[in-house]
Design a protein around this motif. Structure first.
Motif, PDB file in Angstrom:
ATOM      1  N   LEU A  83      -9.011  -9.022   1.917  1.00  0.00           N
ATOM      2  CA  LEU A  83      -7.888  -9.349   1.039  1.00  0.00           C
ATOM      3  C   LEU A  83      -7.492  -8.141   0.196  1.00  0.00           C
ATOM      4  O   LEU A  83      -6.303  -7.851   0.021  1.00  0.00           O
ATOM      5  CB  LEU A  83      -8.265 -10.524   0.131  1.00  0.00           C
ATOM      6  CG  LEU A  83      -8.404 -11.881   0.833  1.00  0.00           C
ATOM      7  CD1 LEU A  83      -9.086 -12.886  -0.102  1.00  0.00           C
ATOM      8  CD2 LEU A  83      -7.045 -12.405   1.276  1.00  0.00           C
ATOM      9  N   GLU A  84      -8.487  -7.428  -0.323  1.00  0.00           N
ATOM     10  CA  GLU A  84      -8.180  -6.246  -1.132  1.00  0.00           C
ATOM     11  C   GLU A  84      -7.577  -5.145  -0.275  1.00  0.00           C
ATOM     12  O   GLU A  84      -6.711  -4.391  -0.737  1.00  0.00           O
ATOM     13  CB  GLU A  84      -9.439  -5.760  -1.845  1.00  0.00           C
ATOM     14  CG  GLU A  84      -9.903  -6.712  -2.944  1.00  0.00           C
ATOM     15  CD  GLU A  84     -11.130  -6.205  -3.680  1.00  0.00           C
ATOM     16  OE1 GLU A  84     -11.679  -5.163  -3.262  1.00  0.00           O
ATOM     17  OE2 GLU A  84     -11.533  -6.856  -4.658  1.00  0.00           O
ATOM     18  N   GLY A  85      -8.026  -5.022   0.980  1.00  0.00           N
ATOM     19  CA  GLY A  85      -7.427  -4.040   1.881  1.00  0.00           C
ATOM     20  C   GLY A  85      -5.956  -4.345   2.119  1.00  0.00           C
ATOM     21  O   GLY A  85      -5.110  -3.444   2.117  1.00  0.00           O
ATOM     22  N   PHE A  86      -5.646  -5.632   2.297  1.00  0.00           N
ATOM     23  CA  PHE A  86      -4.256  -6.057   2.478  1.00  0.00           C
ATOM     24  C   PHE A  86      -3.444  -5.729   1.232  1.00  0.00           C
ATOM     25  O   PHE A  86      -2.317  -5.224   1.319  1.00  0.00           O
ATOM     26  CB  PHE A  86      -4.231  -7.558   2.766  1.00  0.00           C
ATOM     27  CG  PHE A  86      -2.853  -8.136   2.916  1.00  0.00           C
ATOM     28  CD1 PHE A  86      -2.176  -8.060   4.130  1.00  0.00           C
ATOM     29  CD2 PHE A  86      -2.234  -8.759   1.849  1.00  0.00           C
ATOM     30  CE1 PHE A  86      -0.894  -8.595   4.267  1.00  0.00           C
ATOM     31  CE2 PHE A  86      -0.953  -9.296   1.975  1.00  0.00           C
ATOM     32  CZ  PHE A  86      -0.288  -9.215   3.187  1.00  0.00           C
ATOM     33  N   ALA A  87      -4.013  -6.021   0.063  1.00  0.00           N
ATOM     34  CA  ALA A  87      -3.320  -5.764  -1.200  1.00  0.00           C
ATOM     35  C   ALA A  87      -3.092  -4.272  -1.413  1.00  0.00           C
ATOM     36  O   ALA A  87      -1.992  -3.841  -1.801  1.00  0.00           O
ATOM     37  CB  ALA A  87      -4.123  -6.352  -2.364  1.00  0.00           C
ATOM     38  N   ALA A  88      -4.134  -3.464  -1.156  1.00  0.00           N
ATOM     39  CA  ALA A  88      -4.009  -2.019  -1.356  1.00  0.00           C
ATOM     40  C   ALA A  88      -2.997  -1.418  -0.386  1.00  0.00           C
ATOM     41  O   ALA A  88      -2.251  -0.492  -0.739  1.00  0.00           O
ATOM     42  CB  ALA A  88      -5.374  -1.352  -1.177  1.00  0.00           C
ATOM     43  N   ARG A  89      -2.963  -1.942   0.822  1.00  0.00           N
ATOM     44  CA  ARG A  89      -1.982  -1.451   1.801  1.00  0.00           C
ATOM     45  C   ARG A  89      -0.554  -1.737   1.321  1.00  0.00           C
ATOM     46  O   ARG A  89       0.340  -0.885   1.458  1.00  0.00           O
ATOM     47  CB  ARG A  89      -2.227  -2.106   3.155  1.00  0.00           C
ATOM     48  CG  ARG A  89      -1.303  -1.595   4.249  1.00  0.00           C
ATOM     49  CD  ARG A  89      -1.773  -2.042   5.613  1.00  0.00           C
ATOM     50  NE  ARG A  89      -1.028  -1.381   6.675  1.00  0.00           N
ATOM     51  CZ  ARG A  89      -1.414  -1.297   7.942  1.00  0.00           C
ATOM     52  NH1 ARG A  89      -2.568  -1.834   8.304  1.00  0.00           N
ATOM     53  NH2 ARG A  89      -0.686  -0.680   8.842  1.00  0.00           N
ATOM     54  N   ALA A  90      -0.369  -2.919   0.727  1.00  0.00           N
ATOM     55  CA  ALA A  90       0.957  -3.269   0.206  1.00  0.00           C
ATOM     56  C   ALA A  90       1.368  -2.308  -0.908  1.00  0.00           C
ATOM     57  O   ALA A  90       2.527  -1.883  -0.979  1.00  0.00           O
ATOM     58  CB  ALA A  90       0.953  -4.709  -0.306  1.00  0.00           C
ATOM     59  N   ILE A  91       0.417  -1.953  -1.776  1.00  0.00           N
ATOM     60  CA  ILE A  91       0.717  -1.013  -2.870  1.00  0.00           C
ATOM     61  C   ILE A  91       1.093   0.351  -2.291  1.00  0.00           C
ATOM     62  O   ILE A  91       2.079   0.981  -2.704  1.00  0.00           O
ATOM     63  CB  ILE A  91      -0.487  -0.860  -3.814  1.00  0.00           C
ATOM     64  CG1 ILE A  91      -0.818  -2.184  -4.492  1.00  0.00           C
ATOM     65  CG2 ILE A  91      -0.205   0.207  -4.875  1.00  0.00           C
ATOM     66  CD1 ILE A  91      -2.113  -2.149  -5.283  1.00  0.00           C
ATOM     67  N   ALA A  92       0.277   0.821  -1.328  1.00  0.00           N
ATOM     68  CA  ALA A  92       0.505   2.152  -0.745  1.00  0.00           C
ATOM     69  C   ALA A  92       1.871   2.226  -0.063  1.00  0.00           C
ATOM     70  O   ALA A  92       2.586   3.220  -0.212  1.00  0.00           O
ATOM     71  CB  ALA A  92      -0.606   2.476   0.245  1.00  0.00           C
ATOM     72  N   GLU A  93       2.223   1.199   0.674  1.00  0.00           N
ATOM     73  CA  GLU A  93       3.471   1.231   1.421  1.00  0.00           C
ATOM     74  C   GLU A  93       4.691   1.069   0.519  1.00  0.00           C
ATOM     75  O   GLU A  93       5.754   1.611   0.809  1.00  0.00           O
ATOM     76  CB  GLU A  93       3.442   0.150   2.507  1.00  0.00           C
ATOM     77  CG  GLU A  93       2.403   0.459   3.599  1.00  0.00           C
ATOM     78  CD  GLU A  93       2.284  -0.634   4.639  1.00  0.00           C
ATOM     79  OE1 GLU A  93       2.826  -1.746   4.402  1.00  0.00           O
ATOM     80  OE2 GLU A  93       1.637  -0.399   5.681  1.00  0.00           O
ATOM     81  N   ARG A  94       4.510   0.345  -0.583  1.00  0.00           N
ATOM     82  CA  ARG A  94       5.613   0.185  -1.534  1.00  0.00           C
ATOM     83  C   ARG A  94       5.718   1.376  -2.476  1.00  0.00           C
ATOM     84  O   ARG A  94       6.782   1.750  -2.923  1.00  0.00           O
ATOM     85  CB  ARG A  94       5.393  -1.098  -2.347  1.00  0.00           C
ATOM     86  CG  ARG A  94       6.525  -1.411  -3.333  1.00  0.00           C
ATOM     87  CD  ARG A  94       6.184  -2.643  -4.161  1.00  0.00           C
ATOM     88  NE  ARG A  94       5.045  -2.413  -5.023  1.00  0.00           N
ATOM     89  CZ  ARG A  94       4.013  -3.222  -5.135  1.00  0.00           C
ATOM     90  NH1 ARG A  94       3.940  -4.315  -4.410  1.00  0.00           N
ATOM     91  NH2 ARG A  94       3.024  -2.936  -5.954  1.00  0.00           N
ATOM     92  N   GLY A  95       4.543   1.970  -2.769  1.00  0.00           N
ATOM     93  CA  GLY A  95       4.472   3.069  -3.722  1.00  0.00           C
ATOM     94  C   GLY A  95       3.935   2.586  -5.057  1.00  0.00           C
ATOM     95  O   GLY A  95       4.518   1.678  -5.655  1.00  0.00           O
ATOM     96  N   PRO A  96       2.827   3.159  -5.530  1.00  0.00           N
ATOM     97  CA  PRO A  96       2.235   2.719  -6.799  1.00  0.00           C
ATOM     98  C   PRO A  96       3.062   3.188  -7.992  1.00  0.00           C
ATOM     99  O   PRO A  96       3.715   4.236  -7.935  1.00  0.00           O
ATOM    100  CB  PRO A  96       0.862   3.386  -6.790  1.00  0.00           C
ATOM    101  CG  PRO A  96       1.080   4.646  -5.993  1.00  0.00           C
ATOM    102  CD  PRO A  96       2.077   4.268  -4.923  1.00  0.00           C
ATOM    103  N   THR A  97       3.018   2.430  -9.062  1.00  0.00           N
ATOM    104  CA  THR A  97       3.685   2.858 -10.288  1.00  0.00           C
ATOM    105  C   THR A  97       2.838   3.908 -10.986  1.00  0.00           C
ATOM    106  O   THR A  97       1.630   4.028 -10.740  1.00  0.00           O
ATOM    107  CB  THR A  97       3.888   1.674 -11.247  1.00  0.00           C
ATOM    108  OG1 THR A  97       2.598   1.184 -11.663  1.00  0.00           O
ATOM    109  CG2 THR A  97       4.661   0.550 -10.568  1.00  0.00           C
ATOM    110  N   ARG A  98       3.452   4.659 -11.871  1.00  0.00           N
ATOM    111  CA  ARG A  98       2.701   5.662 -12.636  1.00  0.00           C
ATOM    112  C   ARG A  98       1.647   4.995 -13.512  1.00  0.00           C
ATOM    113  O   ARG A  98       0.535   5.518 -13.680  1.00  0.00           O
ATOM    114  CB  ARG A  98       3.660   6.484 -13.498  1.00  0.00           C
ATOM    115  CG  ARG A  98       4.588   7.389 -12.697  1.00  0.00           C
ATOM    116  CD  ARG A  98       5.466   8.207 -13.626  1.00  0.00           C
ATOM    117  NE  ARG A  98       6.375   9.079 -12.876  1.00  0.00           N
ATOM    118  CZ  ARG A  98       7.251   9.897 -13.431  1.00  0.00           C
ATOM    119  NH1 ARG A  98       7.378   9.930 -14.763  1.00  0.00           N
ATOM    120  NH2 ARG A  98       8.025  10.659 -12.682  1.00  0.00           N
TER     121      ARG A  98
END
Length: 253
Positions: A83-98
């Motif tokens: 689940l965390e891998g899925f979540a982190a992938r979503a952040i990476a592909e969208r782009g993390p905020t500062r």
């Protein structure tokens, strides 16, 4: 360290090491005597441990150790990692905020401070657990996917599945250092992958990141039933291959 927090750590260790067995009652007076303290901090710690899933109410008053198996713990850890891998992938592909990257780096700095002295002390137990819990919470919060966070929260109801539920084996602090130092190097690699927008890589890293947590539990009587992956030390062939791969991705923090 507050006395209640210290008591929680000690009871958690007693359950982890089998000193308190599944189904066994946890009487305040007996625990207080074993720890050499008053009953008040024990009374305060038991409900908190019940919230972690380690204890269940045992009648009108008191608690008993929740029954669970090593395989249940392993399964919950692997599901949480997915689940965390899925979540982190979503952040990476969208782009993390500062702001998210700043929060991640604050966790990395806190972990680096723990390991820079090249050894662990008992005081590091609580600090690492808090840092680790915050780091993993940031992944779920940063993804902004409520259903993923809800599913991960359900996994954490299984004892010792929460990232903040750390229990050091005092007899093997050297081994614990190696396992957790490796895990924290993975933290650096995870943040790097998120910042670089590499969704596939961060998904892989989060799934691999589950292995140090399994190894850090060091459950003697559960190793055979849990399988060789839990029994193997960090230096085993499979873990060493993963460690070598990740070592190529991040510097030696």
């Amino acid at each position: 360290m507050k006395q209640q927090t210290l008591v929680m750590l000690r009871i958690r260790e007693m359950i982890l090491q089998g000193e308190l067995k599944p189904g066994e009652r946890v009487p305040e007076a007996v625990i207080a005597e074993r720890l050499g303290i008053s009953r008040t901090p024990v009374r305060q710690a038991l409900p908190a441990l019940a919230q972690e899933g380690l204890l269940v109410a045992g009648g009108a008053r008191g608690y008993v150790v929740r029954g669970f198996t090593a395989q249940e713990i392993l399964d919950a850890i692997e599901v949480r990692a997915a689940l965390e891998g899925f979540a982190a992938r979503a952040i990476a592909e969208r782009g993390p905020t500062r702001a998210l990257l700043r929060a991640f780096r604050a966790c990395l700095d806190e972990g680096d401070a723990i390991f820079e002295k090249r050894r662990l002390t008992e005081d590091d137990e609580l600090q690492y657990g808090r840092m680790n819990g915050t780091f993993h919470a940031l992944i779920l919060e940063g993804a902004e996917k409520a259903i993923v966070s809800d599913l991960a929260a359900r996994c954490q109801l299984v004892p010792f599945t929460s990232p903040s539920a750390i229990a050091f084996d005092k007899a093997e602090l050297g081994r614990m250092f190696e396992v957790l130092f490796y895990a924290h190097r993975q933290h650096h690699a995870i943040v790097d992958a998120i910042e670089q927008g590499d969704g596939w890589r961060v998904d892989f890293l989060l799934k691999e990141h589950a292995n140090p947590q399994k190894q850090s539990m060091n459950l003697p009587e559960w190793r055979l039933s849990a399988g060789s992956r839990l029994a193997d030390p960090v230096g085993s062939e499979g873990a060493q291959a993963s460690q070598t791969a990740i070592a190529k991705l991040v510097p030696n923090y």
